[in-house]
Write a protein that holds these residues in place. Structure first.
Motif, PDB file in Angstrom:
ATOM      1  N   SER A 100      34.236 -55.980 -58.441  1.00 23.06           N
ATOM      2  CA  SER A 100      33.923 -56.992 -57.427  1.00 23.06           C
ATOM      3  C   SER A 100      33.997 -58.391 -58.015  1.00 23.06           C
ATOM      4  O   SER A 100      34.605 -59.294 -57.437  1.00 23.06           O
ATOM      5  CB  SER A 100      32.527 -56.756 -56.840  1.00 23.06           C
ATOM      6  OG  SER A 100      32.465 -55.526 -56.183  1.00 23.06           O
ATOM      7  N   LEU A 101      33.371 -58.575 -59.159  1.00 17.49           N
ATOM      8  CA  LEU A 101      33.362 -59.886 -59.794  1.00 17.49           C
ATOM      9  C   LEU A 101      34.764 -60.284 -60.255  1.00 17.49           C
ATOM     10  O   LEU A 101      35.168 -61.447 -60.122  1.00 17.49           O
ATOM     11  CB  LEU A 101      32.386 -59.889 -60.968  1.00 17.49           C
ATOM     12  CG  LEU A 101      32.024 -61.239 -61.566  1.00 17.49           C
ATOM     13  CD1 LEU A 101      31.602 -62.238 -60.506  1.00 17.49           C
ATOM     14  CD2 LEU A 101      30.907 -61.066 -62.591  1.00 17.49           C
ATOM     15  N   LYS A 102      35.534 -59.337 -60.746  1.00 17.27           N
ATOM     16  CA  LYS A 102      36.900 -59.625 -61.176  1.00 17.27           C
ATOM     17  C   LYS A 102      37.741 -60.086 -59.988  1.00 17.27           C
ATOM     18  O   LYS A 102      38.524 -61.037 -60.104  1.00 17.27           O
ATOM     19  CB  LYS A 102      37.525 -58.393 -61.828  1.00 17.27           C
ATOM     20  CG  LYS A 102      38.929 -58.654 -62.345  1.00 17.27           C
ATOM     21  CD  LYS A 102      39.451 -57.502 -63.150  1.00 17.27           C
ATOM     22  CE  LYS A 102      40.829 -57.831 -63.708  1.00 17.27           C
ATOM     23  NZ  LYS A 102      41.299 -56.832 -64.643  1.00 17.27           N
ATOM     24  N   ALA A 103      37.585 -59.445 -58.850  1.00 12.41           N
ATOM     25  CA  ALA A 103      38.334 -59.841 -57.657  1.00 12.41           C
ATOM     26  C   ALA A 103      37.971 -61.262 -57.234  1.00 12.41           C
ATOM     27  O   ALA A 103      38.851 -62.059 -56.915  1.00 12.41           O
ATOM     28  CB  ALA A 103      38.059 -58.863 -56.521  1.00 12.41           C
ATOM     29  N   ILE A 104      36.686 -61.576 -57.261  1.00 16.59           N
ATOM     30  CA  ILE A 104      36.240 -62.925 -56.890  1.00 16.59           C
ATOM     31  C   ILE A 104      36.807 -63.959 -57.847  1.00 16.59           C
ATOM     32  O   ILE A 104      37.301 -65.014 -57.425  1.00 16.59           O
ATOM     33  CB  ILE A 104      34.698 -62.987 -56.854  1.00 16.59           C
ATOM     34  CG1 ILE A 104      34.173 -62.171 -55.676  1.00 16.59           C
ATOM     35  CG2 ILE A 104      34.208 -64.435 -56.774  1.00 16.59           C
ATOM     36  CD1 ILE A 104      32.688 -61.902 -55.717  1.00 16.59           C
ATOM     37  N   LEU A 105      36.768 -63.669 -59.138  1.00 18.10           N
ATOM     38  CA  LEU A 105      37.301 -64.610 -60.128  1.00 18.10           C
ATOM     39  C   LEU A 105      38.816 -64.771 -59.980  1.00 18.10           C
ATOM     40  O   LEU A 105      39.343 -65.879 -60.087  1.00 18.10           O
ATOM     41  CB  LEU A 105      36.943 -64.157 -61.543  1.00 18.10           C
ATOM     42  CG  LEU A 105      35.463 -64.282 -61.912  1.00 18.10           C
ATOM     43  CD1 LEU A 105      35.170 -63.567 -63.221  1.00 18.10           C
ATOM     44  CD2 LEU A 105      35.048 -65.742 -61.989  1.00 18.10           C
ATOM     45  N   ASN A 106      39.521 -63.676 -59.712  1.00 21.18           N
ATOM     46  CA  ASN A 106      40.969 -63.756 -59.496  1.00 21.18           C
ATOM     47  C   ASN A 106      41.306 -64.616 -58.284  1.00 21.18           C
ATOM     48  O   ASN A 106      42.192 -65.464 -58.339  1.00 21.18           O
ATOM     49  CB  ASN A 106      41.585 -62.366 -59.330  1.00 21.18           C
ATOM     50  CG  ASN A 106      41.862 -61.693 -60.644  1.00 21.18           C
ATOM     51  OD1 ASN A 106      42.221 -62.330 -61.606  1.00 21.18           O
ATOM     52  ND2 ASN A 106      41.684 -60.381 -60.680  1.00 21.18           N
ATOM     53  N   VAL A 107      40.607 -64.382 -57.187  1.00 19.24           N
ATOM     54  CA  VAL A 107      40.836 -65.156 -55.970  1.00 19.24           C
ATOM     55  C   VAL A 107      40.516 -66.629 -56.202  1.00 19.24           C
ATOM     56  O   VAL A 107      41.165 -67.512 -55.653  1.00 19.24           O
ATOM     57  CB  VAL A 107      40.006 -64.589 -54.796  1.00 19.24           C
ATOM     58  CG1 VAL A 107      40.002 -65.521 -53.608  1.00 19.24           C
ATOM     59  CG2 VAL A 107      40.541 -63.222 -54.396  1.00 19.24           C
ATOM     60  N   SER A 108      39.546 -66.895 -57.068  1.00 20.49           N
ATOM     61  CA  SER A 108      39.146 -68.273 -57.378  1.00 20.49           C
ATOM     62  C   SER A 108      40.116 -68.953 -58.336  1.00 20.49           C
ATOM     63  O   SER A 108      39.969 -70.133 -58.633  1.00 20.49           O
ATOM     64  CB  SER A 108      37.744 -68.288 -57.987  1.00 20.49           C
ATOM     65  OG  SER A 108      36.814 -67.752 -57.087  1.00 20.49           O
TER      66      SER A 108
END
Length: 87
Positions: free
Chosen positions: A43-51
């Motif tokens: 979840s956190l990796k996806a958020i960081l990637n999108v950011s």
């Protein structure tokens, strides 16, 4: 109100912390703990990637995700598909 830089720093710090705990859980054979942490990691990796955060140097686990955007009534949601892991 935190700045976007403060939010990014907190997210990156959390990402590193989760990875450390995942590696310890794997080493100790704590499979349920590892699986729980892995969900948080993805979840956190996806958020960081999108950011737009480049995780190349800080991602030690290398669990890959595909991010698929769906637009439903103007709201974007993220669906994560676990492809494979190097662990």
């Amino acid at each position: 109100m935190p700045t976007s830089l403060e939010v990014a720093k907190t997210a990156i710090d959390d990402f590193a912390k989760i990875q450390r705990h995942m590696l310890i859980a794997k080493e100790e054979g704590a499979t349920k703990t590892y699986a729980s942490l892995k969900d948080d990691y993805l979840s956190l990796k996806a958020i960081l990637n999108v950011s737009g955060v480049d995780l190349t140097d800080i991602d030690k686990i290398k669990e890959y995700v595909t991010i698929i955007y769906h637009t439903i009534q103007g709201v974007k949601s993220i669906e994560l598909l676990r492809l494979y892991t190097f662990l």
